[in-house]
Each structure stands twice: as structure tokens, then as C-alpha cells.
Design an enzyme around this catalytic site. Structure first.
Site, PDB file in Angstrom:
ATOM      1  N   HIS A 148      49.919 -38.335  18.334  1.00 56.25           N
ATOM      2  CA  HIS A 148      51.264 -37.413  18.107  1.00 56.25           C
ATOM      3  C   HIS A 148      52.554 -38.370  18.024  1.00 56.25           C
ATOM      4  O   HIS A 148      52.578 -39.467  18.500  1.00 56.25           O
ATOM      5  CB  HIS A 148      51.583 -36.389  19.582  1.00 56.25           C
TER       6      HIS A 148
ATOM      7  N   SER B   4      58.423 -27.828  12.583  1.00 57.72           N
ATOM      8  CA  SER B   4      59.182 -26.819  12.410  1.00 57.72           C
ATOM      9  C   SER B   4      58.640 -25.393  12.062  1.00 57.72           C
ATOM     10  O   SER B   4      59.404 -24.706  11.092  1.00 57.72           O
ATOM     11  CB  SER B   4      60.523 -26.996  11.764  1.00 57.72           C
TER      12      SER B   4
ATOM     13  N   GLU C 293      55.444 -38.454  18.925  1.00 56.73           N
ATOM     14  CA  GLU C 293      56.127 -38.714  20.201  1.00 56.73           C
ATOM     15  C   GLU C 293      55.429 -39.732  20.989  1.00 56.73           C
ATOM     16  O   GLU C 293      56.189 -40.603  21.689  1.00 56.73           O
ATOM     17  CB  GLU C 293      56.426 -37.418  21.093  1.00 56.73           C
TER      18      GLU C 293
ATOM     19  N   ASN D 122      51.478 -26.760  20.978  1.00 53.81           N
ATOM     20  CA  ASN D 122      51.906 -27.800  21.996  1.00 53.81           C
ATOM     21  C   ASN D 122      53.102 -27.615  22.765  1.00 53.81           C
ATOM     22  O   ASN D 122      54.429 -27.783  22.330  1.00 53.81           O
ATOM     23  CB  ASN D 122      51.942 -29.194  21.083  1.00 53.81           C
TER      24      ASN D 122
ATOM     25  N   GLU E 115      51.982 -34.107  10.116  1.00 55.25           N
ATOM     26  CA  GLU E 115      53.077 -33.805  10.884  1.00 55.25           C
ATOM     27  C   GLU E 115      54.366 -34.814  10.315  1.00 55.25           C
ATOM     28  O   GLU E 115      54.411 -35.974  10.961  1.00 55.25           O
ATOM     29  CB  GLU E 115      52.759 -34.054  12.401  1.00 55.25           C
TER      30      GLU E 115
ATOM     31  N   GLY F 185      60.589 -30.827  15.222  1.00 60.90           N
ATOM     32  CA  GLY F 185      61.645 -30.367  16.396  1.00 60.90           C
ATOM     33  C   GLY F 185      63.167 -30.336  15.417  1.00 60.90           C
ATOM     34  O   GLY F 185      64.125 -30.435  16.208  1.00 60.90           O
TER      35      GLY F 185
ATOM     36  N   LYS G   7      54.398 -29.324  24.913  1.00 63.54           N
ATOM     37  CA  LYS G   7      54.984 -30.632  25.312  1.00 63.54           C
ATOM     38  C   LYS G   7      55.296 -30.859  26.908  1.00 63.54           C
ATOM     39  O   LYS G   7      54.548 -30.326  27.700  1.00 63.54           O
ATOM     40  CB  LYS G   7      56.227 -30.952  24.583  1.00 63.54           C
TER      41      LYS G   7
END
Ligand code: PEP
Length: 260
Positions: free
Chosen positions: A98, A215, A100, A13, A170, A176, A15
Site C-alpha cells: 500500500h 476515492s 502509505e 481497508n 491505486e 483520500g 486503516k
């Protein structure tokens, strides 16, 4: 080959990263470096504007493309939206839910469910992301959160539709941050997710692919691929580096260890 007939899936991904030139260069480097492993499906998930040129560039290669989200609507007066119908000629996969999108763009479980159905209507394979944040984890609510996310997204689906879905576990606190979950923790959640689907959709269990995301690097990927219920990775940061990303693809070879 991974457990049962499940094929490994490693998805990168990107992003909102890369210029047009960087995207072409990164895809080219990944295409060159990633040895074609028949048991591994490699998926690049670039920003929307790079999907069509990358589809051209990767035509005939074993690398698939995905989108980072799609609209819940098929077409119409929805300024700024990109529909599953528009994406489908160029992509095989689309990420939905996701963290985010949920957190920064206020996507509710209902919106995620509508996007999932839109993706399925146009033949895309949704990668449904679920996972708890740090506060929820510390409150011991991980499985409660995931159950809620899965139920709202999937309970109205048919068995045939469920067979097209990929789940990405996730944990939000691992995305991240450079602090991945342990393979043992990821396995116990993945095992629970597989059982959740078996209870509702019976025969699905051996086919459902469950990814871990948060990560993942070339250095730590092997640990996740040695546990029985994880079938690949959704990779953020490390997917922007061809050597790192292809190192993660290579790490699937350790799969053999879990079958022996
Ligand atoms: C992600 O955003 O889905 C992700 C897993 O990111 P990272 O690999 O950078 O933690």
C-alpha cells in the site's frame, strides 16, 4: 458475473481507524446491509487487533477478512511484526505494498516482494498495490513506475503463485483526496497491467483480478465497474460507512452493462 470468470471483489481497508466497539458495530452493519450477491466477494480489512474477534463474529457469513500488511519474516526476534503465518488462520487476504506503507514506513519494492512471498507461503491471497504519485503522473511516468513495481514484486513468481494475486491500481494522488482517477484512465492502466501479466505468464489474463482504488464512493463506483479490466475496488474512507460501502458493493450490478 464479471468479464470471463472473474468474480467482483470489494475490499474495505479500515486503516488505523475504529475502536473495538466501532469495529464490531461497523462489521455488523455491513453484514446486515450488504445483500449477499453471489458474484461479489466482500472483504473487510480491519486493524490487526480486531481480526480475531471479527473472524469470530463473521464466522459462517459470506464476508471475508484481510490484513493491512504482514511481515516479510515467518517468525523470530522481530519486535512489533505480525507474520503471514499468524494471520493465515483468520484471514484470506492481505494488502501488500500500500502506498502509505511504501511512503510513510519506507517499504521498498524489495520489502514488498518479500512480504508478497511470505503471504503466498501461508496460503493468503495478496492484494498488491501499485500506482504513481502526482509528480510521476505529471512527468508522464505512470506506466514506467507501475512496470517497475510489478517487475520487482512479481517477476520471480510462478504462474500458480500469480494466479493467487490480486492487483490494486491505486494512483497515490487519488487516495483520500476526493479526486478519483477517471474510469477511462483507470481502465487504460488496468488494461496495460493485464497485458504485462499476459506477456510474462501467458494464460493468466482472464483470471487476474484488478481493482481500482482511490476515492471510490457509492456515487462514483459504477463508472469504474463498467470498464472491462476493473474487477472491483479497494476502498479506504468510504469503507468506514456501512451505507457507502454497501452502496459500492451494490454498484457491481452495473457489471451486466459491460457484458451486453
Ligand atoms: C486506500 O487507502 O487504499 C484508498 C483507496 O483510500 P480512499 O478510498 O480513502 O481513497
Amino acid at each position: 458475473m464479471t468479464v470471463g470468470e472473474r468474480r467482483w471483489l470489494i475490499a474495505g481497508n479500515w486503516k488505523m481507524h475504529t475502536t473495538y466497539e466501532e469495529a464490531l458495530e461497523l462489521a455488523g452493519a455491513i453484514q446486515q446491509r450488504c445483500r449477499s450477491l453471489p458474484d461479489v466477494e466482500v472483504v473487510l480489512i480491519p486493524p490487526f487487533p480486531w481480526i480475531v474477534p471479527l473472524a469470530e463474529r463473521l464466522r459462517g457469513s459470506a464476508i471475508a477478512l484481510g490484513a493491512q500488511t504482514c511481515s516479510a519474516y515467518d517468525q523470530g526476534a522481530y519486535t512489533g511484526e505480525v507474520s503471514a503465518r499468524m494471520i493465515a488462520p483468520f484471514c484470506q487476504y492481505v494488502i501488500v505494498g500500500h502506498s502509505e506503507r511504501r511512503r510513510l514506513f519506507a517499504e521498498t519494492d524489495e520489502v514488498v516482494a518479500a512480504k508478497l512471498r511470505a503471504a503466498l507461503r501461508y496460503g493468503l491471497r495478496p492484494i498488491l498495490c501499485v500506482g504513481e504519485d502526482l509528480e510521476e503522473r505529471e512527468a508522464g511516468a505512470t506506466l514506467h513506475v507501475i512496470e517497475h513495481q510489478l517487475r520487482l514484486a512479481c517477476e520471480a513468481l510462478s504462474l500458480a503463485e500469480c494466479k493467487r494475486i490480486i492487483i490494486a491500481y491505486e494512483p497515490v494522488w487519488a487516495i483520500g483526496t476526493g479526486r478519483p482517477a477517471t474510469p477511462a484512465d483507470a481502465q487504460s492502466v488496468a488494461e496495460w497491467i493485464r497485458r504485462w501479466f499476459v506477456l510474462r505468464f501467458g494464460e493468466l489474463d482472464e483470471q487476474l483480478r484488478i481493482l481500482y482504488g482511490g476515492s471510490v464512493t457509492a456515487e462514483n463506483a459504477r463508472g469504474f465497474f463498467e470498464v472491462p479490466d476493473i474487477d472491483g475496488a479497494l476502498v479506504g474512507g468510504a469503507s468506514l460507512d456501512a451505507a457507502q460501502f454497501c452502496g459500492i458493493v451494490e454498484a457491481t450490478r452495473s457489471a451486466k452493462a459491460r457484458l451486453e
